[in-house]
Each structure stands twice: as structure tokens, then as C-alpha cells.
Scaffold this motif. Structure first.
Motif, PDB file in Angstrom:
ATOM      1  N   ALA A   1      37.536  19.128   0.415  1.00 22.21           N
ATOM      2  CA  ALA A   1      36.213  19.562  -0.080  1.00 22.21           C
ATOM      3  C   ALA A   1      35.079  19.080   0.823  1.00 22.21           C
ATOM      4  O   ALA A   1      33.910  19.273   0.498  1.00 22.21           O
ATOM      5  CB  ALA A   1      36.001  19.020  -1.498  1.00 22.21           C
ATOM      6  N   THR A   2      35.407  18.455   1.949  1.00 22.12           N
ATOM      7  CA  THR A   2      34.350  17.855   2.773  1.00 22.12           C
ATOM      8  C   THR A   2      33.718  18.835   3.753  1.00 22.12           C
ATOM      9  O   THR A   2      32.744  18.489   4.430  1.00 22.12           O
ATOM     10  CB  THR A   2      34.927  16.672   3.590  1.00 22.12           C
ATOM     11  N   SER A   3      34.265  20.049   3.838  1.00 20.99           N
ATOM     12  CA  SER A   3      33.786  20.976   4.863  1.00 20.99           C
ATOM     13  C   SER A   3      34.209  22.403   4.521  1.00 20.99           C
ATOM     14  O   SER A   3      35.104  22.606   3.692  1.00 20.99           O
ATOM     15  CB  SER A   3      34.402  20.514   6.198  1.00 20.99           C
ATOM     16  N   GLY A   4      33.540  23.364   5.143  1.00 21.67           N
ATOM     17  CA  GLY A   4      33.976  24.759   5.095  1.00 21.67           C
ATOM     18  C   GLY A   4      34.158  25.342   3.704  1.00 21.67           C
ATOM     19  O   GLY A   4      33.311  25.189   2.822  1.00 21.67           O
ATOM     20  N   ILE A   5      35.278  26.019   3.508  1.00 24.84           N
ATOM     21  CA  ILE A   5      35.541  26.746   2.260  1.00 24.84           C
ATOM     22  C   ILE A   5      35.594  25.789   1.064  1.00 24.84           C
ATOM     23  O   ILE A   5      34.996  26.035   0.015  1.00 24.84           O
ATOM     24  CB  ILE A   5      36.870  27.544   2.373  1.00 24.84           C
TER      25      ILE A   5
ATOM     26  N   PHE B   1      49.446  30.614 -10.686  1.00 31.07           N
ATOM     27  CA  PHE B   1      49.371  30.370  -9.236  1.00 31.07           C
ATOM     28  C   PHE B   1      48.524  31.444  -8.576  1.00 31.07           C
ATOM     29  O   PHE B   1      48.674  32.629  -8.895  1.00 31.07           O
ATOM     30  CB  PHE B   1      50.777  30.391  -8.615  1.00 31.07           C
ATOM     31  N   THR B   2      47.648  31.033  -7.679  1.00 34.08           N
ATOM     32  CA  THR B   2      46.864  32.002  -6.898  1.00 34.08           C
ATOM     33  C   THR B   2      46.967  31.631  -5.422  1.00 34.08           C
ATOM     34  O   THR B   2      46.578  30.536  -5.014  1.00 34.08           O
ATOM     35  CB  THR B   2      45.377  32.011  -7.338  1.00 34.08           C
ATOM     36  N   ASP B   3      47.519  32.562  -4.654  1.00 33.22           N
ATOM     37  CA  ASP B   3      47.629  32.374  -3.201  1.00 33.22           C
ATOM     38  C   ASP B   3      46.471  33.161  -2.571  1.00 33.22           C
ATOM     39  O   ASP B   3      46.470  34.386  -2.574  1.00 33.22           O
ATOM     40  CB  ASP B   3      48.988  32.901  -2.729  1.00 33.22           C
ATOM     41  N   ILE B   4      45.498  32.413  -2.041  1.00 31.18           N
ATOM     42  CA  ILE B   4      44.293  33.054  -1.481  1.00 31.18           C
ATOM     43  C   ILE B   4      44.451  33.176   0.033  1.00 31.18           C
ATOM     44  O   ILE B   4      44.707  32.179   0.715  1.00 31.18           O
ATOM     45  CB  ILE B   4      43.046  32.223  -1.845  1.00 31.18           C
ATOM     46  N   ARG B   5      44.316  34.390   0.519  1.00 28.46           N
ATOM     47  CA  ARG B   5      44.552  34.645   1.958  1.00 28.46           C
ATOM     48  C   ARG B   5      43.304  35.246   2.604  1.00 28.46           C
ATOM     49  O   ARG B   5      43.164  36.468   2.680  1.00 28.46           O
ATOM     50  CB  ARG B   5      45.730  35.615   2.123  1.00 28.46           C
ATOM     51  N   PRO B   6      42.408  34.405   3.086  1.00 26.03           N
ATOM     52  CA  PRO B   6      41.204  34.947   3.724  1.00 26.03           C
ATOM     53  C   PRO B   6      41.478  35.397   5.158  1.00 26.03           C
ATOM     54  O   PRO B   6      42.386  34.888   5.823  1.00 26.03           O
ATOM     55  CB  PRO B   6      40.224  33.763   3.738  1.00 26.03           C
ATOM     56  N   GLY B   7      40.639  36.338   5.617  1.00 25.75           N
ATOM     57  CA  GLY B   7      40.582  36.655   7.046  1.00 25.75           C
ATOM     58  C   GLY B   7      39.702  35.609   7.715  1.00 25.75           C
ATOM     59  O   GLY B   7      39.530  34.502   7.186  1.00 25.75           O
ATOM     60  N   PHE B   8      39.105  35.928   8.854  1.00 26.48           N
ATOM     61  CA  PHE B   8      38.299  34.933   9.577  1.00 26.48           C
ATOM     62  C   PHE B   8      37.031  34.555   8.796  1.00 26.48           C
ATOM     63  O   PHE B   8      36.269  35.432   8.382  1.00 26.48           O
ATOM     64  CB  PHE B   8      37.881  35.477  10.940  1.00 26.48           C
ATOM     65  N   VAL B   9      36.834  33.239   8.638  1.00 25.11           N
ATOM     66  CA  VAL B   9      35.656  32.730   7.925  1.00 25.11           C
ATOM     67  C   VAL B   9      34.892  31.798   8.874  1.00 25.11           C
ATOM     68  O   VAL B   9      35.504  30.991   9.592  1.00 25.11           O
ATOM     69  CB  VAL B   9      36.060  31.940   6.650  1.00 25.11           C
ATOM     70  N   ASP B  10      33.595  31.901   8.832  1.00 27.64           N
ATOM     71  CA  ASP B  10      32.748  31.105   9.718  1.00 27.64           C
ATOM     72  C   ASP B  10      32.662  29.649   9.216  1.00 27.64           C
ATOM     73  O   ASP B  10      31.778  29.301   8.444  1.00 27.64           O
ATOM     74  CB  ASP B  10      31.345  31.749   9.751  1.00 27.64           C
ATOM     75  N   THR B  11      33.621  28.838   9.625  1.00 32.49           N
ATOM     76  CA  THR B  11      33.652  27.420   9.228  1.00 32.49           C
ATOM     77  C   THR B  11      33.957  26.586  10.477  1.00 32.49           C
ATOM     78  O   THR B  11      34.342  27.143  11.514  1.00 32.49           O
ATOM     79  CB  THR B  11      34.784  27.145   8.202  1.00 32.49           C
ATOM     80  N   PRO B  12      33.860  25.257  10.384  1.00 30.80           N
ATOM     81  CA  PRO B  12      34.177  24.410  11.547  1.00 30.80           C
ATOM     82  C   PRO B  12      35.593  24.648  12.104  1.00 30.80           C
ATOM     83  O   PRO B  12      35.833  24.424  13.286  1.00 30.80           O
ATOM     84  CB  PRO B  12      34.036  22.991  10.986  1.00 30.80           C
ATOM     85  N   LEU B  13      36.506  25.140  11.268  1.00 33.26           N
ATOM     86  CA  LEU B  13      37.882  25.388  11.734  1.00 33.26           C
ATOM     87  C   LEU B  13      37.921  26.368  12.908  1.00 33.26           C
ATOM     88  O   LEU B  13      38.771  26.264  13.788  1.00 33.26           O
ATOM     89  CB  LEU B  13      38.721  25.947  10.573  1.00 33.26           C
ATOM     90  N   LEU B  14      37.010  27.321  12.902  1.00 31.06           N
ATOM     91  CA  LEU B  14      37.004  28.353  13.948  1.00 31.06           C
ATOM     92  C   LEU B  14      35.927  28.120  15.001  1.00 31.06           C
ATOM     93  O   LEU B  14      35.718  28.965  15.868  1.00 31.06           O
ATOM     94  CB  LEU B  14      36.797  29.748  13.335  1.00 31.06           C
TER      95      LEU B  14
END
Ligand SMILES: NC(=O)c1ccc[n+]([C@@H]2O[C@H](COP(=O)([O-])OP(=O)(O)OC[C@H]3O[C@@H](n4cnc5c(N)ncnc54)[C@H](OP(=O)(O)O)[C@@H]3O)[C@@H](O)[C@H]2O)c1
Length: 241
Positions: A9-13, A171-184
Motif C-alpha cells: 500500500a506504500t505506492s502505486g495501485i 476470489f478476484t484476480d485483477i489483471r490490469p494493462g499498463f498503469v502509470d506507477t513507479p513500477l513502470l
């Protein structure tokens, strides 16, 4: 009051989800390695935001998860957002291994702990952020795409197990495409979605108890056609930025 616990929870999504659930009046538990970021979230609502430093790659992570659940006096919804990912065409072994340790070992450690917790309670909901990257093997990011596929299958397995045992766990499996976060942040990506938009879609998918949520509809179309590409063609395509 509904109680949601978010790992990563410290960053991004994960951070955006935490802020949203805090705004919605939930009791929120937040975890990650960067304590200063966790404290900032805690300060948004000190009476109902609790935190614990958790490194999912460490043996004590499940124990610390239970400590956080205790602080929250229980958990209704568990969201796993922790994850790392890199492009790695040189196959740097350190990168490949640390991706596996976080996205596979850490993932198993956390979702099994949440599963065990919910088996002793009336019901529960486990949501994980995997990725569309698990759809097929990606030559530019072998460990990342493989670990995301692993996550897709693991959640499907746990859902079947819960049904076999008669546990009331969603159960929910969430599959995002590219998201503008520090990961990318290190590379350039097409079709970037902003994190606010993605968080809204994730919250809606969780509320509807969707089993699999590809975010967003444009990526759902891409994934549909992507799956149809035969292996002998896919492995000859050069996927680059
Ligand atoms: N961005 C995208 O395009 C995209 C697309 C699809 C899926 N995803 C997935 O979405 C999830 C969140 O990614 P993001 O884009 O929000 O990236 P991010 O901004 O880099 O956030 C990653 C989060 O994971 C946490 N984390 C990493 N290693 C950890 C560890 N060992 N123990 C505990 N927490 C750890 C980080 O917290 P600390 O550093 O404080 O520990 C941080 O809160 C990941 O699983 C990622 O694969 C992202």
C-alpha cells in the motif's frame, strides 16, 4: 464498519486503493516495507487506519499479517498489491530470482495466510493484482510474465479448493494493462492508464465480486485476440517498446 487489508500500500495501485477505502470510511490495514509511507496513510485517519511493516519475502510475513489483522480487530477483504517487475532481456539472474521470490514465494505466503484466516470465519474475500502480462510468455520480461501466470493459476486453484472444502471465500484476480506507477517508471509504455482510473475499476470489480477482472475494456479486447495467437507465431514476434 468494513475492514480491508492491503499489502503493497506504500505506492502505486495499492496506495491509491488505500486512500480510496479510507475516504469511503473503511477500517483499513496497510502494509509494505516503507514505514514512512505507511505512517502517512495512518495519519489520514488515525482511529481506523492501522499499519505493519511487512516484507512478503521474509519468513515472518504471515505472522506480521496476523498482528495487523488483530490491530484491525478482523478482516473482511484482503488485497495483495505487492509485486515487482522488470524488463530483463539480458536475463540478469539477480533480477529473475528476486522477481520470483517476491511474486511467487511472497505471493504464496500472503494468500495462503489470508486463506487460512478466512477458513476460520464466516466469509471473506481475497483480491490480488496480477496482470495481463500473464496471458503469454514475454521475451522482454520472462520472470515477470511467468510469475503473473503463476498468480492467475494459484488463485484459480484456491477458489477450487475453497469450493471443495465448502468455505465461503470469494476470489478476484485483477489483471490490469499498463498503469502509470513507479513500477513502470524506468521504461516507456503505450496505452498507459492513470492510477486513479484503475483504482476505481478495481474497487468496482471487487464490489461486484468478479472472479477475473481485466482492466480496462481495451485491454480485455487485446487479451482476447492475444490468446488466439498460436505459439509458433507468438514466439517469432519481436515484442519491444
Ligand atoms: N503498473 C503496472 O503497469 C501494472 C500492471 C499490471 C499489474 N501490476 C501489478 O500491480 C501490483 C502493484 O504494482 P504498482 O504498479 O502499483 O507498483 P509500485 O508502485 O512499484 O508498488 C509496488 C508495491 O509493492 C510493494 N512491495 C514490493 N516488494 C515488496 C515486498 N518484498 N514486501 C512487501 N511489499 C512489497 C511496494 O512496497 P514497499 O516497497 O514499501 O515494500 C509497493 O507498495 C504489482 O503486483 C504489479 O505487478 C502493475
Amino acid at each position: 464498519m468494513k475492514r480491508v487489508l492491503i499489502i503493497g500500500a506504500t505506492s502505486g495501485i495499492g496506495r491509491e486503493l488505500a486512500v480510496r477505502y479510507i475516504e469511503m470510511g473503511y477500517c483499513v490495514g496497510v502494509a509494505g516495507r516503507r514505514v514512512e509511507e505507511l505512517i502517512k496513510l495512518h495519519e489520514l485517519a488515525v482511529d481506523r487506519v492501522f499499519y505493519e511493516k511487512i516484507d512478503v519475502t521474509q519468513q515472518d510475513a504471515a505472522e506480521k499479517l496476523m498482528l495487523l489483522i488483530d490491530k484491525m480487530q478482523g478482516m473482511d477483504l484482503f488485497i495483495l498489491c505487492s509485486g515487482i517487475g522488470y524488463q530483463n532481456i539480458s536475463l540478469d539472474i539477480e533480477i529473475e530470482m528476486k522477481t520470483a521470490v517476491t511474486n511467487v514465494n511472497g505471493f504464496i505466503r500472503m494468500v495462503t495466510a489470508a486463506f487460512h484466516y478466512f477458513t476460520n470465519h464466516e466469509d471473506g474475500h481475497i483480491a490480488v493484482i496480477s496482470s495481463v502480462a500473464g496471458t503469454k510468455g514475454l521475451g522482454v520480461a520472462p520472470a515477470y510474465s511467468a510469475t503473473k501466470r503463476f498468480q492467475n493459476n494459484y488463485i484459480e486453484s484456491l477458489e477450487q479448493l475453497a469450493n471443495m472444502k465448502g468455505y465461503n471465500i470469494h476470489f478476484t484476480d485483477i489483471r490490469p494493462g499498463f498503469v502509470d506507477t513507479p513500477l513502470l517508471a524506468k521504461d516507456k509504455y503505450p496505452m498507459l492508464m492513470n492510477v486513479e482510473y484503475v483504482a476505481e475499476k478495481i474497487i468496482s470489480a471487487i464490489k461486484k465480486k468478479k472472479k477475473v477482472a481485466i482492466i480496462d475494456w481495451k485491454y480485455a479486447i487485446i487479451v482476447f485476440f492475444w490468446r488466439l495467437i498460436p505459439r509458433f507465431i507468438w514466439t517469432r514476434i519481436s515484442v519491444k517498446n
